[in-house]
Write an enzyme that holds these catalytic residues in place. Structure first.
Site, PDB file in Angstrom:
ATOM      1  N   TRP A 182       1.295   4.049   1.532  1.00  0.00           N
ATOM      2  CA  TRP A 182       1.463   4.997   2.630  1.00  0.00           C
ATOM      3  C   TRP A 182       2.693   4.717   3.489  1.00  0.00           C
ATOM      4  O   TRP A 182       2.799   5.246   4.589  1.00  0.00           O
ATOM      5  CB  TRP A 182       0.220   4.968   3.520  1.00  0.00           C
ATOM      6  CG  TRP A 182      -0.976   5.570   2.869  1.00  0.00           C
ATOM      7  CD1 TRP A 182      -2.011   4.898   2.284  1.00  0.00           C
ATOM      8  CD2 TRP A 182      -1.283   6.962   2.733  1.00  0.00           C
ATOM      9  NE1 TRP A 182      -2.940   5.787   1.796  1.00  0.00           N
ATOM     10  CE2 TRP A 182      -2.512   7.054   2.056  1.00  0.00           C
ATOM     11  CE3 TRP A 182      -0.630   8.135   3.116  1.00  0.00           C
ATOM     12  CZ2 TRP A 182      -3.113   8.287   1.759  1.00  0.00           C
ATOM     13  CZ3 TRP A 182      -1.218   9.348   2.819  1.00  0.00           C
ATOM     14  CH2 TRP A 182      -2.444   9.416   2.147  1.00  0.00           C
ATOM     15  N   TYR A 234       0.861  -1.174   0.000  1.00  0.00           N
ATOM     16  CA  TYR A 234       0.000   0.000   0.000  1.00  0.00           C
ATOM     17  C   TYR A 234       0.896   1.221   0.000  1.00  0.00           C
ATOM     18  O   TYR A 234       2.025   1.177   0.499  1.00  0.00           O
ATOM     19  CB  TYR A 234      -0.915  -0.042   1.226  1.00  0.00           C
ATOM     20  CG  TYR A 234      -2.334   0.412   0.924  1.00  0.00           C
ATOM     21  CD1 TYR A 234      -3.002  -0.054  -0.197  1.00  0.00           C
ATOM     22  CD2 TYR A 234      -2.982   1.315   1.747  1.00  0.00           C
ATOM     23  CE1 TYR A 234      -4.287   0.354  -0.483  1.00  0.00           C
ATOM     24  CE2 TYR A 234      -4.276   1.728   1.483  1.00  0.00           C
ATOM     25  CZ  TYR A 234      -4.928   1.248   0.356  1.00  0.00           C
ATOM     26  OH  TYR A 234      -6.199   1.665   0.074  1.00  0.00           O
TER      27      TYR A 234
END
Length: 773
Positions: free
Chosen positions: A125, A123
Site C-alpha cells: 500500500w 506491504y
C-alpha cells in the site's frame, strides 16, 4: 468482448498550474504555490474521498525524515541482537556512509550466512504508482543483488480467506474482482445480507489508482428500486445511510452460528434449492448431517443459534424466509475472517448462498469482501498495465504474513500451514520498504521483543513511524508527490500520469535510486537498473499498454503524449460474472478450480489435514478470547476513516478527527454510563497484553458490549523503557492477540479481542508520535 472508450478524461482538470496525480484513495490534481500545497479531487468522481486532504499538511511535516540515520547502538557496536531498538537515539549520517555501512552488512549476510537469513518485509500500500511501488522495488533488489529472500504470503486483510477460497470455490482474484458488480446490484438484487457490512471507508481505497467511487450511488439506486439491505455488524455505519439497512447486532464473532441457524431454517421448511445443491456442490450430505445434529447430537436450529449470537430465533427464521426464492446476495467482509477461526464464516457464507441456489447469478450469490476495496465489484481492464518485474527469488522459504513475530522469536520451530508442517527460518536481517508493521501487526509488545533479536533492521520511510524508530538503518524515501510514476489498477479504466508536484524533502531519495546505488556496492547495478533511469523505466512500462491499445484499433498515444495530457482511458471487459457464471451455465464443460471441480461444501482435501481448528466443512467453534469479568468488552479494531491504514496519520484530515490529540473510540451509552464515562472523556483501554489511551465518543451506533477503536494511530509509548508501555495515542494493537486464525491458514486475528475500559483521570501525557526522532 470489451468496451472501446476514448483517450483523455474530462474529469482531470489541469488548469491553473495543477498537475495530475493519484493515490490509493482517489485521483486528484495538485499544485505547489505560495500558500503551500493545494489539492483538488477528480471532477468526474461522484463521491471523492477526503483523505486527499492529508497531503497538504503532511508534505513538509516535522515527522518527515530529512537524512539517513543510524541507530547509535548499531553504529557503535555493529550488528547483533539488541533490546535497545525502539529506545535508542539516532545519528544522522551522509548517504555515502549509510550506503557503505548497509552494503557491507548485506554483503556479510549474503556471503557468510546466505539469503535465507534475510526477510523481505513490505506491504503493497505504499504508493498507487506502479514503478515506485516499494514492495516491488525491495523484492527486485533482494532477488537480483542478494540472490533472494524469505518472503511472506497472503495479507493481513485476507489471510484466512485467500487460502480457503481457492480450495472450496474459485481463485481469490476471481471471486473478488470478476464476480458480482455494483452495476448488477443496482439493477438485479432483491436483498443483500451483509455480514460485517460494506463500509464506505473501506471501499473508498484501492490497490493502485481509483477514479470514481461508485459504491454509495449503487446502493442508493438499488434501495430506490426496492432492494433490501440487512446489516449484521456491531457498527451501524458499516453500511451507508443510503442503503436504508435493517441493522442486526449479533455478538461479535458469532456470524457462523447465525448462518447455520438460517440454513437450518431453510432446510427445515423446504426453502433451500436442493436441485442446485445436487448439481453444483460437493459434500452437501456430509454437511447436512452436521447441520441437523445427526453427526454430533446438536441441531443447528434457529433457537440454538439465537443462544450464541444474541439475535432471537424468530428474527433468524424470518430472515431465512425473506432470502428464499429471491435474487439474494450474501456478502462476508474481511473483518469476519480477521479473528480466531476466521475461515468458518467465509466458508459458511458460501454454503448459505449455495443453499439459496444463487451462486453465479447476476447480482446474486456470494460476494466475499465486496465493499472492502474500491476495485472489487468493478469491471476488469482489457489491456495490461505497467508491472515492474521482480526477478527470480532463489529462496523457496516463506511464512504466512501475520506470523513474523513467531518466526523471529522461534527460529527452527515447526508450525502448521495449509496442510503442511513447516519450519520457521533463522532470520538475521529484515529489510522493510513500504509498510508499517507497528500498524498492522498484533501484540506490539511481543513484536518489539521479536525485532530485538535481529542482527539488523533496515527501513526505508518518509516519516518517523514506530517501525523506523525500531530500525538500525533508516533511509529517507520520497513521498509520492515528490516523484513521477504511472497510476493504474486492473479494475479502473483511468491510467494516470503522476507528475512530480514538489521537490524531495531534505535529502530524501526515491527507493529506486537507493536500491540502484546499493546494488552497485553489491556488484549488481546493471542487472538491477537494466541501464534505465526512472523516466526511462516509465516509458518502458507504458509500452505494453500502448501496444495493446494499438492492437485493438484504439488510439494509442506515445508516452510523451500520455504524459502531456495526464491520463489514458483504457477499455474494459463487459461483465461476464467470471468463473462462477460460466460454471453455473455449464458445470461439466467449465468446472471450478477446486479438487472436485464443484462448490466444495465439504472438502476432502481440507479434512485430510486433520486440523481440529479447521475441519472439512464449516462448523461453529467456540472462541478462546471472549469477554470475562476482568475484560468484559469486545474490542473491535477496524480500519480507520480518515487515512489508509496508518499512512499520513500526521496529515490534517487525520488530525482533525482526533480529540485532544488521541484517536477516538466508540462505545454504547449503556456501557459508558455505569463507568462514569461521558462523551469526550479520555479512557484507558487495557487487558493482559497492554493498554492505551483514547478519546471516547458515546453513541448508540455501536452495539452494547463493544468498544470500537480504529487502527492506524501511530504507536506512542509513554515510557519506551518499560516492557509494556502505555500507548498514549490510541493504537489498539497493543491489545490484540498475535495468534493465527487456525492451523490451516494462519491468518491475522487482529479484529477482535476482549478488554476492560475505565475513565482516565491522571495527567494527560503529551503526544510525541510525530516528533522528529
Amino acid at each position: 468482448m470489451s468496451e472501446t472508450i476514448g483517450h483523455p478524461d474530462p474529469g482531470l482538470d489541469l488548469s491553473d498550474g495543477f498537475k495530475p496525480h493519484t493515490s490509493h484513495w482517489g485521483v486528484f490534481s495538485a499544485r505547489l504555490g505560495k500558500a503551500g500545497l493545494e489539492v483538488r479531487p477528480y471532477a468526474a468522481d461522484p463521491d471523492p474521498n477526503r483523505i486527499i486532504n492529508n497531503f497538504p499538511g503532511a508534505l513538509r511535516h516535522q515527522a518527515r525524515i530529512a537524512q539517513p540515520a543510524i541507530r547509535r547502538g548499531w553504529l557503535e557496536r555493529g550488528p547483533g541482537p539488541d533490546d535497545r531498538r525502539g529506545r535508542d537515539d539516532f545519528v544522522s549520517v551522509s548517504w555515502e556512509q549509510a550506503l557503505d555501512l548497509l552494503g557491507g552488512e548485506l554483503t556479510r549476510i549474503r556471503d557468510t550466512i546466505g539469503p535465507s537469513a534475510v526477510f523481505g518485509g513490505s506491504y503493497g500500500w505504499s504508493s498507487a504508482g506502479r514503478f515506485h511501488h516499494a514492495q516491488s522495488q525491495v523484492h527486485r533488489f533482494l532477488n537480483i543483488a542478494m540472490g533472494g529472500y524469505v518472503r511472506s504470503v497472503n495479507t493481513y486483510s485476507s489471510g484466512a480467506s485467500s487460502v480457503l477460497l481457492p480450495q472450496i470455490l474459485t481463485g481469490y482474484e476471481d471471486i473478488t474482482k470478476r464476480n458480482v458488480t455494483w452495476e448488477q446490484i443496482a439493477a438485479e438484487t432483491d436483498i443483500v445480507l451483509a455480514f460485517g457490512g460494506m463500509a464506505l471507508k473501506n471501499s473508498m481505497v484501492a490497490g493502485g489508482s481509483i477514479s470514481k467511487h461508485v459504491e454509495r450511488g449503487a446502493m442508493a439506486a438499488a434501495q430506490r428500486r426496492g432492494c433490501q439491505f440487512v446489516l449484521v455488524s456491531p457498527r451501524r455505519d458499516d453500511l451507508p445511510v443510503e442503503a436504508g439497512a435493517e441493522w442486526l447486532t449479533a455478538t461479535p464473532g458469532t456470524d457462523t452460528a447465525l448462518m447455520l441457524g438460517i440454513v437450518h431454517t431453510l432446510v427445515g421448511e423446504g426453502l433451500h434449492d436442493q436441485a442446485f445443491l445436487d448439481r453444483y456442490t460437493e459434500g452437501w450430505p456430509v454437511f447436512l448431517r452436521y447441520l441437523t445434529g445427526e453427526s454430533d447430537g446438536q441441531p443447528k436450529s434457529a433457537e440454538w443459534a439465537a443462544a450464541i449470537c444474541g439475535i432471537d430465533a424468530g428474527t433468524i427464521k424470518t430472515l431465512a424466509r425473506r432470502l428464499a426464492g429471491r435474487r439474494a446476495l450474501i456478502t462476508v467482509s474481511h473483518s469476519l475472517q480477521r479473528a480466531e477461526h476466521g475461515e468458518q464464516p467465509v466458508w459458511m457464507g458460501m454454503v448459505l448462498a449455495a443453499a439459496l441456489g444463487q451462486i453465479g447469478l447476476p447480482g446474486g450469490g456470494y460476494a466475499y469482501s465486496l465493499g472492502a476495496i474500491g476495485y472489487y465489484g468493478r469491471r476488469v481492464n482489457a489491456v495490461p498495465g505497467p508491472t515492474l518485474g521482480q526477478g527470480r527469488n532463489g529462496v523457496a522459504d516463506f511464512i504466512p504474513v501475520a506470523r513474523i513475530a513467531d518466526m523471529l522469536l522461534n527460529p527452527g520451530t515447526s508450525y502448521r500451514y495449509n496442510g503442511e508442517t513447516r519450519t520457521y527460518p533463522d532470520i538475521r536481517l529484515v529489510y522493510w520498504a513500504g509498510g508499517n508493521p507497528f500498524h498492522h501487526h498484533q501484540d506490539l509488545n511481543r513484536l518489539r521483543k521479536a525485532f530485538a533479536r535481529l542482527d539488523t533492521l533496515v527501513v526505508h520511510e518518509l516519516a518517523w513511524t514506530a517501525t523506523a524508530r525500531h530500525a538500525d538503518i533508516v533511509l529517507p524515501s520520497t513521498m509520492t508527490l515528490e516523484r513521477e510514476d504511472i497510476g493504474y489498477s486492473s479494475n479502473d479504466p483511468l491510467m494516470v500520469a503522476m507528475h512530480r508536484i514538489a521537490e524531495p524533502f531534505g535529502l530524501a531519495r526515491d527507493d529506486y535510486e537507493i536500491f540502484a546505488d546499493l546494488a552497485e556496492r553489491l556488484g549488481a547495478r546493471e542487472p538491477f537498473t537494466e541501464g534505465r533511469t526512472s523516466r526511462e523505466w516509465l516509458e518502458h512500462l507504458f509500452e505494453p499498454t500502448r501496444k495493446a491499445l494499438a492492437a485493438r484499433g484504439l488510439e494509442a498515444p506515445s508516452f510523451d503524449e500520455f504524459w502531456e495530457r495526464g491520463s489514458q482511458v483504457v477499455p474494459q471487459h463487459l461483465d461476464d460474472g467470471g468463473s462462477l457464471r460460466r460454471f453455473r451455465e455449464d458445470p461439466l464443460a467449465r468446472p471450478l478450480p477446486t479438487p472436485s471441480g464443484r462448490i466444495e461444501i465439504f472438502s476432502q482435501k481440507i479434512a485430510s489435514h486433520g486440523d481440529a481448528d479447521c475441519p472439512g466443512h464449516p462448523v461453529w467453534l467456540e472462541k478462546s478470547d471472549t469477554p470475562t469479568p476482568g475484560a468484559p468488552f469486545f474490542l473491535v479494531a477496524n480500519q480507520p476513516v480518515t487515512r489508509l491504514h496508518s499512512q499520513l496519520d500526521f496529515g490534517g484530515h487525520s488530525l482533525d478527527a482526533k480529540y485532544r490529540g488521541r484517536e477516538v473510540a466508540r462505545m454504547n451509552p449503556r456501557d459508558a454510563e455505569p463507568r462514569g464515562i461521558a462523551d469526550g472523556d479520555i479512557i484507558r483501554i487495557f487487558n493482559a497484553r497492554g493498554a492505551c489511551l483514547a478519546a471516547v465518543h458515546v453513541t448508540d451506533g455501536i452495539a452494547p458490549g463493544v468498544v470500537q477503536l480504529p487502527t492506524g494511530a501511530w504507536y506512542d509509548p509513554m515510557d519506551p523503557e518499560e516492557d509494556a508501555p502505555l500507548c498514549v495515542h490510541g493504537n489498539p494493537n497493543v491489545l490484540t492477540r498475535d495468534i493465527g486464525t487456525s492451523s490451516f491458514a494462519q491468518g491475522c486475528t487482529g479484529q477482535l479481542t476482549s478488554v476492560e475500559v475505565e475513565r482516565f483521570n491522571g495527567n494527560l501525557p503529551p503526544i510525541r508520535a510525530f516528533d522528529p526522532a
